[in-house]
Design a protein around this motif. Structure first.
Motif, mmCIF file in Angstrom:
data_model
loop_
_atom_site.group_PDB
_atom_site.id
_atom_site.type_symbol
_atom_site.label_atom_id
_atom_site.label_comp_id
_atom_site.label_asym_id
_atom_site.label_seq_id
_atom_site.Cartn_x
_atom_site.Cartn_y
_atom_site.Cartn_z
ATOM 1 N N ILE A 198 32.711 -8.380 45.975
ATOM 2 C CA ILE A 198 31.982 -8.255 44.715
ATOM 3 C C ILE A 198 32.967 -7.877 43.625
ATOM 4 N N ASN A 199 33.065 -8.702 42.583
ATOM 5 C CA ASN A 199 33.951 -8.363 41.467
ATOM 6 C C ASN A 199 33.529 -9.077 40.182
ATOM 7 N N PRO A 200 34.020 -8.598 39.037
ATOM 8 C CA PRO A 200 33.717 -9.273 37.774
ATOM 9 C C PRO A 200 34.365 -10.654 37.739
ATOM 10 N N VAL A 201 33.673 -11.614 37.105
ATOM 11 C CA VAL A 201 34.170 -12.987 37.029
ATOM 12 C C VAL A 201 34.106 -13.506 35.595
ATOM 13 N N GLU A 202 34.658 -14.691 35.385
ATOM 14 C CA GLU A 202 34.663 -15.323 34.067
ATOM 15 C C GLU A 202 33.223 -15.416 33.543
ATOM 16 N N PRO A 203 32.945 -14.894 32.335
ATOM 17 C CA PRO A 203 31.553 -14.756 31.867
ATOM 18 C C PRO A 203 30.995 -16.007 31.195
ATOM 19 N N VAL A 204 30.982 -17.126 31.929
ATOM 20 C CA VAL A 204 30.499 -18.388 31.348
ATOM 21 C C VAL A 204 29.555 -19.124 32.304
ATOM 22 N N ASN A 205 28.879 -18.398 33.191
ATOM 23 C CA ASN A 205 28.120 -19.046 34.261
ATOM 24 C C ASN A 205 26.607 -18.931 34.133
ATOM 25 N N LEU A 206 26.127 -18.062 33.268
ATOM 26 C CA LEU A 206 24.695 -17.791 33.187
ATOM 27 C C LEU A 206 24.152 -18.133 31.808
ATOM 28 N N PRO A 207 22.875 -18.501 31.709
ATOM 29 C CA PRO A 207 21.931 -18.688 32.825
ATOM 30 C C PRO A 207 22.225 -19.902 33.692
ATOM 31 N N LYS A 208 23.118 -20.802 33.223
ATOM 32 C CA LYS A 208 23.626 -21.900 34.041
ATOM 33 C C LYS A 208 24.983 -22.301 33.481
ATOM 34 N N GLU A 209 25.707 -23.089 34.249
ATOM 35 C CA GLU A 209 27.059 -23.483 33.836
ATOM 36 C C GLU A 209 26.978 -24.590 32.778
ATOM 37 N N ILE A 210 27.338 -24.246 31.535
ATOM 38 C CA ILE A 210 27.300 -25.242 30.465
ATOM 39 C C ILE A 210 28.616 -25.332 29.701
ATOM 40 N N THR A 211 29.550 -24.421 29.938
ATOM 41 C CA THR A 211 30.795 -24.427 29.183
ATOM 42 C C THR A 211 31.889 -23.678 29.921
ATOM 43 N N ASN A 212 33.139 -23.938 29.543
ATOM 44 C CA ASN A 212 34.278 -23.172 30.043
ATOM 45 C C ASN A 212 34.867 -22.269 28.966
ATOM 46 N N PHE A 213 34.215 -22.193 27.799
ATOM 47 C CA PHE A 213 34.808 -21.501 26.660
ATOM 48 C C PHE A 213 34.102 -20.176 26.357
ATOM 49 N N LEU A 214 34.907 -19.207 25.936
ATOM 50 C CA LEU A 214 34.410 -17.890 25.541
ATOM 51 C C LEU A 214 34.862 -17.614 24.108
ATOM 52 N N GLN A 215 33.907 -17.234 23.255
ATOM 53 C CA GLN A 215 34.215 -16.891 21.862
ATOM 54 C C GLN A 215 33.786 -15.454 21.590
ATOM 55 N N VAL A 216 34.724 -14.640 21.110
ATOM 56 C CA VAL A 216 34.427 -13.264 20.721
ATOM 57 C C VAL A 216 34.602 -13.160 19.210
ATOM 58 N N GLU A 217 33.558 -12.738 18.527
ATOM 59 C CA GLU A 217 33.598 -12.600 17.069
ATOM 60 C C GLU A 217 33.675 -11.120 16.705
ATOM 61 N N PHE A 218 34.421 -10.820 15.630
ATOM 62 C CA PHE A 218 34.626 -9.423 15.249
ATOM 63 C C PHE A 218 34.776 -9.329 13.737
ATOM 64 N N SER A 219 34.838 -8.099 13.212
ATOM 65 C CA SER A 219 35.012 -7.881 11.774
ATOM 66 C C SER A 219 36.335 -8.489 11.330
ATOM 67 N N PRO A 220 36.358 -9.166 10.170
ATOM 68 C CA PRO A 220 37.570 -9.856 9.723
ATOM 69 C C PRO A 220 38.764 -8.918 9.590
ATOM 70 N N MET A 221 39.921 -9.420 10.037
ATOM 71 C CA MET A 221 41.189 -8.709 9.888
ATOM 72 C C MET A 221 42.142 -9.577 9.074
ATOM 73 N N MET A 222 42.877 -8.981 8.168
ATOM 74 C CA MET A 222 43.904 -9.676 7.403
ATOM 75 C C MET A 222 45.261 -9.356 8.016
ATOM 76 N N ILE A 223 45.984 -10.385 8.465
ATOM 77 C CA ILE A 223 47.265 -10.209 9.143
ATOM 78 C C ILE A 223 48.379 -10.699 8.223
ATOM 79 N N GLU A 224 49.317 -9.825 7.900
ATOM 80 C CA GLU A 224 50.378 -10.207 6.974
ATOM 81 C C GLU A 224 51.382 -11.143 7.645
ATOM 82 N N PRO A 225 52.164 -11.917 6.858
ATOM 83 C CA PRO A 225 53.148 -12.854 7.421
ATOM 84 C C PRO A 225 54.128 -12.161 8.363
ATOM 85 N N GLY A 226 54.296 -12.732 9.547
ATOM 86 C CA GLY A 226 55.239 -12.208 10.517
ATOM 87 C C GLY A 226 54.784 -10.992 11.285
ATOM 88 N N ALA A 227 53.605 -10.485 10.987
ATOM 89 C CA ALA A 227 53.144 -9.237 11.615
ATOM 90 C C ALA A 227 52.591 -9.481 13.019
#
Length: 233
Positions: A51-80
């Motif tokens: 029993i272990n954690p697995v890739e979270p793309v299987n429920l309620p049925k298998e429809i994709t292999n992609f995971l998208q995590v959305e978060f509050s916008p961050m501004m990243i300076e050049p080269g940072a």
């Protein structure tokens, strides 16, 4: 609850019950999660239940292999470069393993699953969707509901770049567990609208155990190639 079991066992956590019970010479695997049940008879002399954690793309049925995590916008300076922490959804996989083979027995999770389109209706991809706060340090999590993702972001552009989401190919995902579930990932900003993402096969903390991957158990070749985000950041 995560771990390896041989013969009978019983593990409970809030609305989750996972057990293997012997009756009449037969071993029965049984799972209950938020009122939903699953049961199978196991015929094995030497096999283990994993029993272990697995890739979270299987429920309620298998429809994709992609995971998208959305978060509050961050501004990243050049080269940072900056490492932050996000939360991601956890699904729990149950495997039956013998000396010669391993098979997926069951996959379940707490809560409900959301999906969203990343990109255009014609060329975009459907992705498992999850919202997270951006954390400067490892946050506390419910280990059977969400995990911690260490995300290292590097801006290779000569411009400031705004980032508010990250998309991954889940076949590249390497999950570890201990006191909590974790994954380590990278995001290289190529332009103001494109980025490369990938996972690193390393524990977030020493002593964590690597999860059995669903693609390994399903005998599906998984090539670690990362993902090119072409539809905005």
């Amino acid at each position: 609850m995560f771990g390896r079991y041989r013969g009978t066992f019983r593990r409970e956590y809030n609305d989750i019950l996972v057990e293997a019970e012997s009756a009449g010479g037969l071993l029965t695997y049984r799972r209950r999660c938020e009122g939903k049940t699953f049961e199978r008879i196991l015929v094995s002399n030497t096999g283990e239940v994993v029993i272990n954690p697995v890739e979270p793309v299987n429920l309620p049925k298998e429809i994709t292999n992609f995971l998208q995590v959305e978060f509050s916008p961050m501004m990243i300076e050049p080269g940072a470069s900056r490492t932050v922490y996000l939360k991601f959804p956890v699904e729990i996989g149950v495997f039956v393993e013998s000396a010669r083979d391993i098979e997926v027995l069951d996959v379940f999770a707490l809560g409900t699953q959301k999906y969203a389109l990343y990109g255009s209706p014609t060329n975009g991809v459907i992705a498992r969707y999850y919202e997270s706060v951006v954390y400067p340090e490892i946050p506390s999590v419910d280990p059977f509901r969400e995990g911690v993702m260490e995300l290292s972001i590097h801006n290779t552009c000569r411009e400031w770049v705004e980032v508010s989401r990250v998309v991954f190919e889940s076949t590249d995902m390497k999950i570890y567990y201990g006191d909590f579930v974790a994954a380590t990932a990278t995001m290289k900003l190529l332009t103001k609208t494109m980025a490369e993402t990938d996972f690193i096969d390393a524990p977030l903390r020493p002593g964590m155990v690597k999860s059995v991957e669903l693609y390994t158990a399903r005998k599906i070749p998984a090539i670690d190639r990362g993902y090119l985000m072409e539809w905005g950041l």
